[in-house]
Design a protein around this motif. Structure first.
Motif, PDB file in Angstrom:
ATOM      1  N   UNK A   6     -16.665   6.306   9.218  1.00  0.00           N
ATOM      2  CA  UNK A   6     -16.859   6.290  10.664  1.00  0.00           C
ATOM      3  C   UNK A   6     -15.626   5.679  11.326  1.00  0.00           C
ATOM      4  N   UNK A   7     -15.627   5.619  12.630  1.00  0.00           N
ATOM      5  CA  UNK A   7     -14.433   5.187  13.362  1.00  0.00           C
ATOM      6  C   UNK A   7     -14.084   3.736  13.067  1.00  0.00           C
ATOM      7  N   UNK A   8     -15.103   2.889  12.933  1.00  0.00           N
ATOM      8  CA  UNK A   8     -14.841   1.471  12.653  1.00  0.00           C
ATOM      9  C   UNK A   8     -14.160   1.318  11.298  1.00  0.00           C
ATOM     10  N   UNK A   9     -14.701   1.960  10.267  1.00  0.00           N
ATOM     11  CA  UNK A   9     -14.130   1.836   8.924  1.00  0.00           C
ATOM     12  C   UNK A   9     -12.739   2.467   8.867  1.00  0.00           C
ATOM     13  N   UNK A  10     -12.559   3.576   9.586  1.00  0.00           N
ATOM     14  CA  UNK A  10     -11.248   4.240   9.604  1.00  0.00           C
ATOM     15  C   UNK A  10     -10.188   3.321  10.218  1.00  0.00           C
ATOM     16  N   UNK A  11     -10.569   2.611  11.257  1.00  0.00           N
ATOM     17  CA  UNK A  11      -9.634   1.680  11.890  1.00  0.00           C
ATOM     18  C   UNK A  11      -9.196   0.590  10.914  1.00  0.00           C
ATOM     19  N   UNK A  12     -10.139   0.087  10.124  1.00  0.00           N
ATOM     20  CA  UNK A  12      -9.807  -0.935   9.134  1.00  0.00           C
ATOM     21  C   UNK A  12      -8.877  -0.379   8.060  1.00  0.00           C
ATOM     22  N   UNK A  13      -9.161   0.836   7.594  1.00  0.00           N
ATOM     23  CA  UNK A  13      -8.300   1.457   6.583  1.00  0.00           C
ATOM     24  C   UNK A  13      -6.901   1.715   7.150  1.00  0.00           C
ATOM     25  N   UNK A  14      -6.840   2.104   8.432  1.00  0.00           N
ATOM     26  CA  UNK A  14      -5.540   2.346   9.043  1.00  0.00           C
ATOM     27  C   UNK A  14      -4.711   1.065   9.069  1.00  0.00           C
ATOM     28  N   UNK A  15      -5.316  -0.043   9.430  1.00  0.00           N
ATOM     29  CA  UNK A  15      -4.584  -1.312   9.494  1.00  0.00           C
ATOM     30  C   UNK A  15      -4.007  -1.674   8.129  1.00  0.00           C
ATOM     31  N   UNK A  16      -4.801  -1.473   7.088  1.00  0.00           N
ATOM     32  CA  UNK A  16      -4.325  -1.781   5.739  1.00  0.00           C
ATOM     33  C   UNK A  16      -3.174  -0.857   5.334  1.00  0.00           C
ATOM     34  N   UNK A  17      -3.338   0.450   5.616  1.00  0.00           N
ATOM     35  CA  UNK A  17      -2.309   1.419   5.244  1.00  0.00           C
ATOM     36  C   UNK A  17      -1.028   1.181   6.037  1.00  0.00           C
ATOM     37  N   UNK A  18      -1.159   0.838   7.320  1.00  0.00           N
ATOM     38  CA  UNK A  18       0.020   0.593   8.155  1.00  0.00           C
ATOM     39  C   UNK A  18       0.802  -0.616   7.660  1.00  0.00           C
ATOM     40  N   UNK A  19       0.102  -1.655   7.259  1.00  0.00           N
ATOM     41  CA  UNK A  19       0.774  -2.848   6.743  1.00  0.00           C
ATOM     42  C   UNK A  19       1.562  -2.522   5.487  1.00  0.00           C
ATOM     43  N   UNK A  20       0.974  -1.720   4.605  1.00  0.00           N
ATOM     44  CA  UNK A  20       1.681  -1.331   3.375  1.00  0.00           C
ATOM     45  C   UNK A  20       2.869  -0.423   3.687  1.00  0.00           C
ATOM     46  N   UNK A  21       2.686   0.490   4.645  1.00  0.00           N
ATOM     47  CA  UNK A  21       3.763   1.401   4.997  1.00  0.00           C
ATOM     48  C   UNK A  21       4.963   0.639   5.565  1.00  0.00           C
ATOM     49  N   UNK A  22       4.705  -0.343   6.394  1.00  0.00           N
ATOM     50  CA  UNK A  22       5.788  -1.143   6.968  1.00  0.00           C
ATOM     51  C   UNK A  22       6.496  -1.970   5.893  1.00  0.00           C
ATOM     52  N   UNK A  23       5.696  -2.508   4.974  1.00  0.00           N
ATOM     53  CA  UNK A  23       6.260  -3.355   3.926  1.00  0.00           C
ATOM     54  C   UNK A  23       7.145  -2.552   2.988  1.00  0.00           C
TER      55      UNK A  23
END
Length: 310
Positions: A157-174
């Motif tokens: 759902x949208x809430x869980x997707x937002x959490x997954x996005x935050x995790x993926x974005x942090x890894x992508x930046x790192x």
């Protein structure tokens, strides 16, 4: 002078009977004992779980009816009511115990006990509460799943997707990786709902959800954004162009699915994309870009043309 209470023994007995009657409607097993840890009350759920009827249990020592062993050592556990009567404070135990029912079944349980006190604060017995831990674990797991997934498609759902996005974005930046967000919409879906009914519309969405998952890697994330809209996050990419193959696969998979039923044949999908970090580094920034791109595709592009280039 303090006035005397107008309550008599009959009132107290009536209140106790009412309380016990109410306990018959709860899902947990409940048993009460006297100060010698002999059973004085047992509700319907406790009868079901232990296999003893109320009439058989009354007056018996608790350990004869509530036979509990340690799940690891298989050693019989001490009488819980007796323990509470000795220490005078509540005790809560979790899923380390097995209840040996009368018919030989062993049930994983969670239980707790507390002392019963009269109006003067004197201990008059113990109250033991327990329930099937397996049911509790299944319920907890189900609730956790529903909190993160769309009930119709099983996708995030949208809430869980937002959490997954935050995790993926942090890894992508790192790790200096790129990501692509796909915004997917079913064309003419409203007409299907209007002409064939919402049941057919739901059937389409349910069928499409797992097929979208099949188009991406385990490290990617698929979300039902709402209605007939889906969002896909392609993470850990070396180049944005890697997303084009996934877009083609989404279109082909959707077309294959929609051809399987004649009355779905008029449906197609439109896909728009946004790029991380070019179009933004937050979900709030990327979603509007992908949504706008999808609408340009829907209104201007022709089927089969590669119109999704950034």
């Amino acid at each position: 002078m303090k006035p005397k209470s107008t309550r008599n023994k009959t009132d107290v007995r009536d209140e106790t009977a009412l309380a016990y009657a109410m306990l018959d409607f709860v899902g947990d097993g409940v048993m009460a004992t006297d100060t010698c840890a002999n059973i004085t009350y047992m509700n319907t759920a406790a009868e079901t779980l232990t296999g003893f009827s109320r009439q058989e249990a009354l007056g018996r020592p608790l350990e004869e009816v509530f036979r509990v062993i340690d799940v690891t050592t298989r050693v019989t556990r001490a009488n819980l009511a007796q323990h509470v009567l000795e220490i005078g404070t509540p005790v809560e135990l979790h899923n380390s115990a097995l209840l040996k029912a009368r018919d030989g079944r062993e049930l994983a349980i969670e239980d707790a006990a507390s002392p019963l006190r009269n109006a003067k604060g004197e201990i008059t017995g113990a109250l033991v509460k327990f329930h099937d831990a397996r049911f509790s674990a299944e319920t907890t797991a189900r609730m956790a799943y529903l909190a993160q997934h769309d009930s119709l498609t099983g996708l995030l759902n949208r809430y869980a997707f937002e959490e997954r996005f935050k995790q993926a974005a942090a890894l992508a930046q790192r790790h200096e990786k790129k990501m692509v967000m796909l915004f997917i919409d079913l064309n003419n879906f409203k007409e299907v709902n209007d002409t064939l009914g919402h049941a057919v519309g739901d059937e389409i969405l349910q069928a499409l959800g797992p097929r979208l998952l099949g188009c991406v890697r385990a490290t990617d994330h698929v979300c039902r954004h709402g209605g007939d809209e889906f969002v896909v996050l392609l993470s850990d990419l070396a180049e944005h162009e890697q997303a084009f193959a996934v877009v083609d696969k989404v279109r082909e998979t959707a077309a294959e699915l929609l051809r399987q039923q004649g009355h779905w044949a008029t449906l197609t999908v439109s896909v728009g994309i946004s790029l991380f970090p070019n179009d933004g580094e937050t979900l709030e920034a990327l979603l509007p870009h992908a949504d706008a791109a999808m609408y340009r595709v829907k209104t201007e592009a022709k089927r089969g043309l590669r119109d999704l280039k950034p």
